[in-house]
Design a protein around this motif. Structure first.
Motif, PDB file in Angstrom:
ATOM      1  N   LEU A  66       0.869  -1.243  -0.010  1.00 43.80           N
ATOM      2  CA  LEU A  66      -0.023  -0.004   0.077  1.00 43.80           C
ATOM      3  C   LEU A  66       0.956   1.264   0.201  1.00 43.80           C
ATOM      4  CD1 LEU A  66      -2.849   1.542   0.639  1.00 43.80           C
ATOM      5  CD2 LEU A  66      -2.356   1.159   3.019  1.00 43.80           C
ATOM      6  N   GLU A  67       0.290   2.308  -0.922  1.00 42.82           N
ATOM      7  CA  GLU A  67       1.071   3.541  -0.751  1.00 42.82           C
ATOM      8  C   GLU A  67      -0.077   4.538  -0.836  1.00 42.82           C
ATOM      9  OE1 GLU A  67       3.279   3.656  -4.700  1.00 42.82           O
ATOM     10  OE2 GLU A  67       4.776   2.315  -3.794  1.00 42.82           O
ATOM     11  N   THR A  68       0.305   5.678  -0.018  1.00 47.49           N
ATOM     12  CA  THR A  68      -0.831   6.853  -0.190  1.00 47.49           C
ATOM     13  C   THR A  68       0.029   8.048  -0.271  1.00 47.49           C
ATOM     14  OG1 THR A  68      -1.951   5.480   1.587  1.00 47.49           O
ATOM     15  CG2 THR A  68      -2.308   7.962   1.232  1.00 47.49           C
ATOM     16  N   TYR A  69      -0.289   8.993  -1.235  1.00 44.52           N
ATOM     17  CA  TYR A  69       0.526   9.946  -1.613  1.00 44.52           C
ATOM     18  C   TYR A  69      -0.347  11.360  -1.229  1.00 44.52           C
ATOM     19  CZ  TYR A  69       3.140   7.225  -4.650  1.00 44.52           C
ATOM     20  OH  TYR A  69       4.301   6.388  -4.904  1.00 44.52           O
ATOM     21  N   CYS A  70       0.497  12.258  -0.742  1.00 43.59           N
ATOM     22  CA  CYS A  70      -0.044  13.768  -0.695  1.00 43.59           C
ATOM     23  C   CYS A  70       0.839  14.614  -1.446  1.00 43.59           C
ATOM     24  CB  CYS A  70      -0.213  14.245   0.546  1.00 43.59           C
ATOM     25  SG  CYS A  70       0.702  13.469   2.017  1.00 43.59           S
ATOM     26  N   ILE A  71       0.377  15.833  -1.981  1.00 45.73           N
ATOM     27  CA  ILE A  71       1.555  16.846  -2.629  1.00 45.73           C
ATOM     28  C   ILE A  71       2.766  17.101  -1.727  1.00 45.73           C
ATOM     29  CG2 ILE A  71       1.562  19.418  -2.972  1.00 45.73           C
ATOM     30  CD1 ILE A  71       0.529  17.739  -5.272  1.00 45.73           C
ATOM     31  N   THR A  72       3.800  17.416  -2.268  1.00 45.72           N
ATOM     32  CA  THR A  72       4.933  17.476  -1.363  1.00 45.72           C
ATOM     33  C   THR A  72       4.852  18.988  -0.976  1.00 45.72           C
ATOM     34  OG1 THR A  72       6.195  16.266  -3.308  1.00 45.72           O
ATOM     35  CG2 THR A  72       7.539  17.576  -1.661  1.00 45.72           C
ATOM     36  N   PRO A  73       5.275  19.272   0.377  1.00 49.33           N
ATOM     37  CA  PRO A  73       5.322  20.699   0.857  1.00 49.33           C
ATOM     38  C   PRO A  73       6.461  21.572   0.115  1.00 49.33           C
ATOM     39  CG  PRO A  73       5.323  18.872   2.641  1.00 49.33           C
ATOM     40  CD  PRO A  73       5.454  18.152   1.247  1.00 49.33           C
ATOM     41  N   THR A  74       6.230  22.734  -0.109  1.00 51.06           N
ATOM     42  CA  THR A  74       7.357  23.574  -0.809  1.00 51.06           C
ATOM     43  C   THR A  74       8.571  23.302  -0.260  1.00 51.06           C
ATOM     44  OG1 THR A  74       5.312  24.981  -1.231  1.00 51.06           O
ATOM     45  CG2 THR A  74       7.604  26.082  -1.542  1.00 51.06           C
ATOM     46  N   GLY A  75       9.614  23.396  -0.671  1.00 48.24           N
ATOM     47  CA  GLY A  75      10.718  23.652  -0.203  1.00 48.24           C
ATOM     48  C   GLY A  75      11.579  22.037   0.017  1.00 48.24           C
ATOM     49  N   MET A  76      10.751  21.047  -0.278  1.00 49.92           N
ATOM     50  CA  MET A  76      11.066  19.816  -0.021  1.00 49.92           C
ATOM     51  C   MET A  76      11.137  18.826  -1.136  1.00 49.92           C
ATOM     52  SD  MET A  76       8.761  17.308   2.690  1.00 49.92           S
ATOM     53  CE  MET A  76       9.089  18.261   4.110  1.00 49.92           C
ATOM     54  N   PRO A  77      12.097  18.045  -1.378  1.00 52.36           N
ATOM     55  CA  PRO A  77      12.109  17.122  -2.519  1.00 52.36           C
ATOM     56  C   PRO A  77      10.970  15.864  -2.317  1.00 52.36           C
ATOM     57  CG  PRO A  77      13.684  16.571  -1.061  1.00 52.36           C
ATOM     58  CD  PRO A  77      13.290  17.670  -0.430  1.00 52.36           C
ATOM     59  N   SER A  78      10.473  15.517  -3.423  1.00 48.51           N
ATOM     60  CA  SER A  78       9.489  14.599  -3.277  1.00 48.51           C
ATOM     61  C   SER A  78      10.255  13.268  -3.194  1.00 48.51           C
ATOM     62  CB  SER A  78       8.697  14.552  -4.744  1.00 48.51           C
ATOM     63  OG  SER A  78       7.971  15.855  -4.971  1.00 48.51           O
ATOM     64  N   THR A  79       9.058  12.156  -2.766  1.00 48.56           N
ATOM     65  CA  THR A  79       9.586  10.800  -2.577  1.00 48.56           C
ATOM     66  C   THR A  79       9.524  10.262  -3.931  1.00 48.56           C
ATOM     67  OG1 THR A  79       8.025  10.739  -0.814  1.00 48.56           O
ATOM     68  CG2 THR A  79       9.134   8.810  -0.982  1.00 48.56           C
ATOM     69  N   LEU A  80       8.633  10.668  -4.696  1.00 48.72           N
ATOM     70  CA  LEU A  80       8.568   9.984  -6.083  1.00 48.72           C
ATOM     71  C   LEU A  80       8.522  11.237  -7.040  1.00 48.72           C
ATOM     72  CD1 LEU A  80       7.790   7.430  -7.862  1.00 48.72           C
ATOM     73  CD2 LEU A  80       5.428   8.076  -7.624  1.00 48.72           C
ATOM     74  N   THR A  81       9.363  11.094  -8.300  1.00 47.27           N
ATOM     75  CA  THR A  81       9.228  12.024  -9.272  1.00 47.27           C
ATOM     76  C   THR A  81       8.916  11.758 -10.377  1.00 47.27           C
ATOM     77  OG1 THR A  81      11.548  12.061  -9.507  1.00 47.27           O
ATOM     78  CG2 THR A  81      10.880  13.660  -7.917  1.00 47.27           C
ATOM     79  N   ARG A  82       9.309  10.575 -10.884  1.00 49.86           N
ATOM     80  CA  ARG A  82       8.889   9.583 -11.995  1.00 49.86           C
ATOM     81  C   ARG A  82       9.338  10.394 -13.229  1.00 49.86           C
ATOM     82  NH1 ARG A  82       3.216   8.158 -12.379  1.00 49.86           N
ATOM     83  NH2 ARG A  82       3.330   6.314 -11.006  1.00 49.86           N
ATOM     84  N   GLY A  83      10.307  11.260 -13.303  1.00 50.92           N
ATOM     85  CA  GLY A  83      10.778  11.689 -14.428  1.00 50.92           C
ATOM     86  C   GLY A  83      10.242  13.244 -14.699  1.00 50.92           C
ATOM     87  N   TYR A  84       9.354  13.628 -13.745  1.00 50.16           N
ATOM     88  CA  TYR A  84       8.777  14.848 -13.871  1.00 50.16           C
ATOM     89  C   TYR A  84       9.795  16.118 -13.128  1.00 50.16           C
ATOM     90  CZ  TYR A  84       4.425  13.194 -15.681  1.00 50.16           C
ATOM     91  OH  TYR A  84       3.519  12.763 -16.587  1.00 50.16           O
ATOM     92  N   GLU A  85      10.071  17.010 -13.558  1.00 45.50           N
ATOM     93  CA  GLU A  85      10.764  18.236 -12.782  1.00 45.50           C
ATOM     94  C   GLU A  85      10.132  18.145 -11.374  1.00 45.50           C
ATOM     95  OE1 GLU A  85      11.588  22.806 -13.087  1.00 45.50           O
ATOM     96  OE2 GLU A  85       9.756  22.309 -14.222  1.00 45.50           O
ATOM     97  N   ASP A  86      10.957  18.269 -10.494  1.00 43.64           N
ATOM     98  CA  ASP A  86      10.368  18.386  -9.036  1.00 43.64           C
ATOM     99  C   ASP A  86      11.063  19.667  -8.603  1.00 43.64           C
ATOM    100  OD1 ASP A  86       9.232  17.268  -6.784  1.00 43.64           O
ATOM    101  OD2 ASP A  86      11.050  16.801  -5.862  1.00 43.64           O
ATOM    102  N   ASN A  87      10.140  20.788  -8.695  1.00 44.42           N
ATOM    103  CA  ASN A  87      10.591  22.007  -8.550  1.00 44.42           C
ATOM    104  C   ASN A  87      10.230  22.214  -6.972  1.00 44.42           C
ATOM    105  OD1 ASN A  87      10.940  25.044  -8.028  1.00 44.42           O
ATOM    106  ND2 ASN A  87       9.723  25.568  -9.800  1.00 44.42           N
ATOM    107  N   TRP A  88      11.343  22.367  -6.107  1.00 43.87           N
ATOM    108  CA  TRP A  88      11.120  22.422  -4.537  1.00 43.87           C
ATOM    109  C   TRP A  88      10.473  23.726  -4.221  1.00 43.87           C
ATOM    110  CZ3 TRP A  88      16.351  20.500  -2.045  1.00 43.87           C
ATOM    111  CH2 TRP A  88      16.603  19.302  -2.686  1.00 43.87           C
ATOM    112  N   SER A  89      10.593  24.865  -4.898  1.00 44.88           N
ATOM    113  CA  SER A  89       9.968  26.189  -4.605  1.00 44.88           C
ATOM    114  C   SER A  89       8.627  26.430  -5.164  1.00 44.88           C
ATOM    115  CB  SER A  89      11.030  27.135  -4.905  1.00 44.88           C
ATOM    116  OG  SER A  89      11.363  26.966  -6.235  1.00 44.88           O
ATOM    117  N   GLU A  90       8.035  25.332  -5.578  1.00 46.41           N
ATOM    118  CA  GLU A  90       6.780  25.376  -6.403  1.00 46.41           C
ATOM    119  C   GLU A  90       5.826  25.560  -5.218  1.00 46.41           C
ATOM    120  OE1 GLU A  90       4.416  23.695 -10.249  1.00 46.41           O
ATOM    121  OE2 GLU A  90       5.599  22.339  -8.840  1.00 46.41           O
TER     122      GLU A  90
END
Ligand SMILES: [Zn+2]
Length: 379
Positions: free
Chosen positions: A271-295
């Motif tokens: 089981l995996e449960t996802y939420c949006i990454t808080p601003t300023g933090m790298p994501s656990t999963l990016t799957r090739g998408y840009e992971d803009n920490w300051s978004e």
């Protein structure tokens, strides 16, 4: 997580001095692309959810990128900018942070291969490992933005983790639901967007997500929820339309329902449960998408509730069906979560690429158990 089981055992046995919190101002291999709703271009562009001109950085820090001081949120469906209350400090002593928040000091856990610490409050216990982003909360795996470090002999965390991971769990009041609440359930995929498929017989994910949602609805209604489904039949719905649907129905919560795939791997499970990454933090999963920490996304206004909601549902599902715990994770690219103006999460309730889990997911009795677990968590 190497020491998840050990951490779980330690969690059960460890004695922590519990105290109330001071009141607060307010690389795992990615699953295949079709399982989680990716962002569609309109999600970020058509509603003007990001306004680069409104984002003003404060002083850059050495180990992570600039964090904006402005958040874009909705007010009466209109995006507006509000200032974050305080800039986020960098590396901070956990002991000092705990003292400032009037909770017990972190305790070193003996006998583990990795240097680990437990910190607890009346809400529960978090176990942290030096050098690892993986942690546990009441025995459930969670993911930090940055691995804790020993600095001058003291366990230290990045300020964004203290603010967005530790504070909501150790210090904030647990998530509670009043009466007359509205929830939007989002059965993943539909129509030509079939999702993944069962390794057993090729049946599509879209069929199982819809059935799961339809089973949850009456259970939640019995508990006083008003429930809307983003689709009630086999039709294609864009990610943007799912977000707009939740907005139009004044949803208090949004829960997207999916099943996973790691094909051609047939072993991966859980089981995996996802939420949006808080601003300023790298994501656990990016799957090739840009992971803009300051978004800064609309849904980042609900970082604390997202994490609390994710843990509530994730732990209820684990308890109900005993799946492997793959953790509460963060991702930025998930199209149905980015623009949500309410706590919103996405659940991947097992792998259709794993024969044993596919057999369970194809069973109506099992999907009923999954539905009862969701309803129980939202009582
Ligand atoms: Zn899916």
């Amino acid at each position: 997580m190497a020491s998840a089981t050990q951490a779980g055992i330690i969690f059960c046995g460890v004695l922590i001095f519990l105290a109330g919190c001071a009141s607060q101002p307010t690389t795992t291999p990615p699953p295949p692309a079709e399982t989680i709703s990716e962002p569609e271009t309109p999600v970020t562009s058509s509603l003007n959810w990001t306004n680069p001109a409104a984002v003003k950085p404060f002083a850059p820090q050495p180990s992570r990128p600039v964090v904006p001081v402005v958040t874009i949120v909705f007010s009466n469906k209109v995006p507006v900018a509000v200032s974050n209350p305080t800039p986020v400090a960098m590396w901070t002593s956990l002991k000092g942070w705990a003292a400032a928040h009037k909770i017990g000091s972190p305790h070193r856990l003996p006998g583990l291969p990795v240097t680990s610490y437990a910190i607890g409050s009346k809400n529960g216990v978090m176990i942290l490992e030096i050098g690892s982003r993986e942690a546990t909360w009441n025995g459930i795996e969670i993911n930090l933005g940055f691995a804790p470090e020993l600095i001058d002999g003291e366990v230290s965390l990045d300020g964004i983790d203290l603010q967005r991971n530790l504070e909501p769990l150790l210090c904030a009041p647990p998530l509670a639901f009043g009466t007359n609440r509205i929830i939007v359930l989002d059965p993943g995929h539909g129509g030509s967007n079939v999702g993944t498929h069962s390794v057993l017989d090729g049946r599509f994910e879209k069929e199982f997500t819809l059935d799961w949602a339809k089973r949850i609805k009456p259970l939640l209604e019995t508990n006083g929820w008003t429930v809307f489904l983003t689709r009630t039949r086999d039709v294609y719905v864009t990610n943007l339309d799912r977000v707009v649907f939740a907005e139009a129905h004044h949803a208090d919560l949004f829960v997207s329902l999916h099943f996973n795939s790691a094909a051609p791997d047939t072993k991966q499970a859980g089981l995996e449960t996802y939420c949006i990454t808080p601003t300023g933090m790298p994501s656990t999963l990016t799957r090739g998408y840009e992971d803009n920490w300051s978004e800064n996304l609309p849904n980042n206004a609900f970082d604390a509730q997202n994490l609390q909601l994710a843990l509530k549902l994730h732990s209820a599902l684990l308890r109900a069906v005993g799946m492997e715990d793959r953790g509460v994770r963060r991702a930025r690219f998930i199209g149905v979560l980015r623009g949500q103006n309410r706590p919103a999460i996405l659940i991947e309730a097992g792998y259709l690429s794993n024969p044993a889990e596919a057999r369970l997911i194809e069973s109506p009795e099992y999907r009923q158990k999954l539905a009862e677990a969701v309803a129980e968590a939202l009582r």
